[in-house]
Scaffold this motif. Structure first.
Motif, short mmCIF file in Angstrom:
data_model
loop_
_atom_site.label_atom_id
_atom_site.label_comp_id
_atom_site.label_asym_id
_atom_site.label_seq_id
_atom_site.Cartn_x
_atom_site.Cartn_y
_atom_site.Cartn_z
N ASP A 144 -14.27 25.63 -58.25
CA ASP A 144 -15.47 26.03 -59.10
C ASP A 144 -15.32 26.58 -60.28
O ASP A 144 -15.68 27.05 -61.51
CB ASP A 144 -16.68 26.29 -58.34
CG ASP A 144 -17.96 26.20 -59.29
OD1 ASP A 144 -18.06 25.76 -60.25
OD2 ASP A 144 -18.92 27.32 -58.53
N GLN A 198 -14.58 26.73 -64.65
CA GLN A 198 -15.17 27.61 -65.82
C GLN A 198 -14.50 27.62 -66.74
O GLN A 198 -14.34 28.18 -68.42
CB GLN A 198 -16.01 28.71 -65.24
CG GLN A 198 -17.04 28.74 -64.10
CD GLN A 198 -17.51 27.82 -64.54
OE1 GLN A 198 -18.62 27.27 -65.36
NE2 GLN A 198 -17.94 26.47 -63.09
N ASP A 213 -17.52 15.57 -71.07
CA ASP A 213 -17.75 16.60 -70.79
C ASP A 213 -17.46 15.95 -68.98
O ASP A 213 -17.92 17.13 -68.06
CB ASP A 213 -19.53 17.59 -70.20
CG ASP A 213 -19.61 17.56 -71.04
OD1 ASP A 213 -18.72 18.71 -71.98
OD2 ASP A 213 -20.71 17.68 -71.65
N LYS A 227 -17.92 18.93 -65.87
CA LYS A 227 -18.67 20.20 -66.42
C LYS A 227 -19.31 20.74 -65.61
O LYS A 227 -19.68 22.37 -64.87
CB LYS A 227 -18.91 20.13 -67.94
CG LYS A 227 -19.30 21.64 -68.16
CD LYS A 227 -20.04 21.74 -69.98
CE LYS A 227 -19.72 22.85 -70.77
NZ LYS A 227 -20.09 22.32 -72.17
N ASP A 228 -20.55 20.09 -65.30
CA ASP A 228 -21.60 20.47 -64.65
C ASP A 228 -21.96 19.96 -63.55
O ASP A 228 -22.11 18.05 -63.83
CB ASP A 228 -22.85 21.45 -65.43
CG ASP A 228 -22.81 19.93 -66.57
OD1 ASP A 228 -23.19 18.89 -66.22
OD2 ASP A 228 -22.98 21.01 -67.83
N LYS A 229 -23.78 20.26 -62.58
CA LYS A 229 -24.16 18.79 -61.95
C LYS A 229 -24.39 17.72 -62.70
O LYS A 229 -24.14 16.47 -62.11
CB LYS A 229 -25.64 19.56 -61.05
CG LYS A 229 -25.76 18.54 -60.38
CD LYS A 229 -25.18 18.30 -59.36
CE LYS A 229 -26.93 17.79 -58.50
NZ LYS A 229 -25.48 17.00 -57.52
N THR A 262 -23.64 16.34 -65.74
CA THR A 262 -22.11 15.18 -65.95
C THR A 262 -22.10 14.60 -64.87
O THR A 262 -22.02 13.39 -64.97
CB THR A 262 -21.41 16.15 -66.53
OG1 THR A 262 -21.01 16.86 -67.50
CG2 THR A 262 -20.29 14.96 -66.82
N TYR A 317 -19.94 19.97 -55.91
CA TYR A 317 -21.12 19.18 -56.49
C TYR A 317 -22.93 18.75 -55.48
O TYR A 317 -23.00 19.85 -55.63
CB TYR A 317 -21.28 18.60 -57.95
CG TYR A 317 -20.86 18.74 -58.90
CD1 TYR A 317 -20.76 19.67 -59.16
CD2 TYR A 317 -19.06 18.29 -58.91
CE1 TYR A 317 -20.38 19.89 -60.34
CE2 TYR A 317 -18.28 19.20 -60.12
CZ TYR A 317 -19.04 19.90 -61.38
OH TYR A 317 -18.13 19.98 -62.25
N LYS A 376 -23.48 23.35 -54.36
CA LYS A 376 -23.30 23.77 -55.62
C LYS A 376 -24.89 23.56 -55.89
O LYS A 376 -26.20 23.93 -56.52
CB LYS A 376 -22.95 23.19 -57.19
CG LYS A 376 -21.60 23.76 -57.56
CD LYS A 376 -20.95 23.50 -58.94
CE LYS A 376 -21.51 23.86 -60.55
NZ LYS A 376 -22.07 25.29 -60.13
#
Length: 468
Positions: free
Chosen positions: A355, A359, A372, A419-421, A423, A452, A455
């Motif tokens: 993780d 970034q 993303d 890139k993130d939850k 996406t 994820y 996260k």
């Protein structure tokens, strides 16, 4: 042998062709232009015709699916729908003499039995076909039959099987270039009618890598356009179509195809692959430049041809401002690389490290939903300290044998890492359906899912601390 010669010279209506016994290469071009790339594909056709004059002992065949709605005065694009051209001299006859469906002079036995005979459920139809074709070794060869019998059998195959490419010369026909069936029919057409020692397939059109869904309508076409206008070339469709004939090289002049997931999907389709990692300028390859360069080599090998395609991108875009990332890959090295990658992540437990690294690894630049979702695989390996894996990607034994990058720091190959939850949620359903995810369920896909899930829920199923 005489049947093949007759078919190419007479049925195709040209006065120069390469005898099958002498053909070193068959170059097949698949131009998917019923979309916003119609103009660019017309230019590609012109470039191919011009460049083909430099080739020796090579069949050149072009499939062009052009816009069905637009009317243009250009003689190359004034017709509508789909046509196939056998590019031979004199060049001025090529565009006026598109190919018409004919009975193939010889068919691979496996294709004949599975794609022809199995579709003829009426024993009388099977008997008619088997009366016209006799098996000799690994081929079914067409006997000497009358013109009327030939026409009757052609109609039978067109009506009761989907084996033949249903092209009508100058007659109106509109095929869907993105369909596996159309790609399979074209591939079989090439294999049946243009025998050579080696085969190369070049596909030009829209692409979006492993992602299963199609892009939205082009701003040029608008929402009212036919569904075909929004369809993309897909690795899964091509891999399925290419099961019926193996290529020495497949080059996809399309966007976003150089990801490890697509590489895995196409590993059995060709010995070498050339794929673009990011969005490709619509002008794509300069086919005249490529074919003239190939024509300067007496005996070009598949590996050399793959590297020549990459070099052609470099020559075409080396002095422009376009960001480009394209690479050539050797198929025999795909599986060892993929298995080592997934074995590594089967044992990964430190999701905090992944993780944190995520970034600092930028996403692949694209205007699609994948903007993303994808990162550069070599940069990710470097950030994670995976030195041995870097050697599997590029190096003396690496899967990547040549690349060209300009105005980008990418290394030629991408991999899924959202890139993130948000996406992740938008893309994971489609990703789970990829051959890569299904073949390695406990490898990379499990790592991304676990990352994820942690996260989102935290170590004890709470939202307080998103990471352990």
């Amino acid at each position: 042998m005489m049947a093949s010669l007759f078919f190419i010279d007479v049925c195709f209506g040209q006065n120069r062709s390469v005898p099958p016994s002498q053909a070193q290469w068959t170059f097949a071009f698949y131009l998917a232009g019923e979309n916003s790339l119609e103009h660019e594909q017309a230019r590609n056709l012109r470039e191919i015709i011009k460049g083909a004059a430099s080739l020796k002992q090579t069949h050149v065949v072009v499939f062009f699916d052009r816009d069905e709605r637009f009317e243009q005065d250009n003689p190359i694009t004034s017709w509508k729908g789909t046509r196939v051209f056998h590019v031979v001299e004199p060049i001025n006859l090529v565009l006026g003499s598109p190919v018409t469906s004919q009975l193939p002079p010889a068919v691979d036995a496996n294709r004949f039995e599975q794609l022809v005979l199995e579709h003829l459920t009426d024993f009388r139809d099977r008997r008619r076909i088997l009366t016209a074709y006799r098996r000799e070794g690994g081929l079914y060869k067409l006997r000497d039959i009358s013109d009327r019998t030939r026409d009757d059998l052609l109609q039978l195959l067109l009506e009761k099987t989907d084996y033949l490419l249903p092209i009508r010369g100058q007659g109106r026909i509109n095929l869907v270039a993105a369909d596996e069936k159309t790609q399979r029919q074209f591939i079989c057409f090439i294999a049946d009618n243009f025998p050579a020692r080696r085969y190369a397939l070049f596909l030009a059109g829209h692409g979006n890598g492993w992602f299963g869904d199609d892009l939205g309508p082009s701003s040029v076409i608008g929402a009212a356009g036919p569904d075909e206008y929004r369809r993309n070339l897909k690795g899964t469709s091509l891999a399925e179509a290419a099961k019926w004939h193996h290529f020495d090289l497949i080059a996809m002049d399309s966007c976003l195809m150089a990801d490890v997931e697509t590489l895995w999907t196409l590993k059995d389709a060709a010995d070498f692959l050339v794929l673009n990692q990011m969005q490709t300028p619509s002008r794509g390859l300069d086919y005249t430049m490529l074919l003239e360069a190939v024509g300067r080599s007496d005996q070009i090998t598949p590996r050399q041809l793959a590297l020549e395609v990459v070099d052609s991108y470099a020559r075409a875009f080396g002095k422009t401002r376009y960001p480009i990332s394209t690479a050539a890959f050797e198929a025999t090295r795909i599986e060892p690389m993929a298995r080592q990658w997934n074995r590594h992540f089967e044992a990964v437990q430190n999701f905090r490290r992944l993780d944190d690294v995520r970034q600092c690894v930028p996403n692949i630049s694209t205007a699609t939903i994948l903007r993303d979702a994808m990162v550069d695989m070599p940069r990710l390996c470097n950030a994670l300290g995976m030195k041995e894996m870097e050697g599997r990607i590029e190096g003396p034994d690496g899967v990547m044998i040549g690349r060209f990058q300009q105005h980008t720091g990418y290394g030629g190959l991408s991999v899924y890492l959202p890139k993130d939850k948000a996406t992740f949620s938008r893309t994971i359903t489609a990703y789970r359906l990829t051959p890569w995810a299904m073949d390695f369920p406990s490898g990379w896909v499990r790592t991304v899912e676990h990352l994820y899930a942690i996260k989102a829920q935290g170590p004890r199923g709470t939202e307080d601390d998103p990471r352990p």
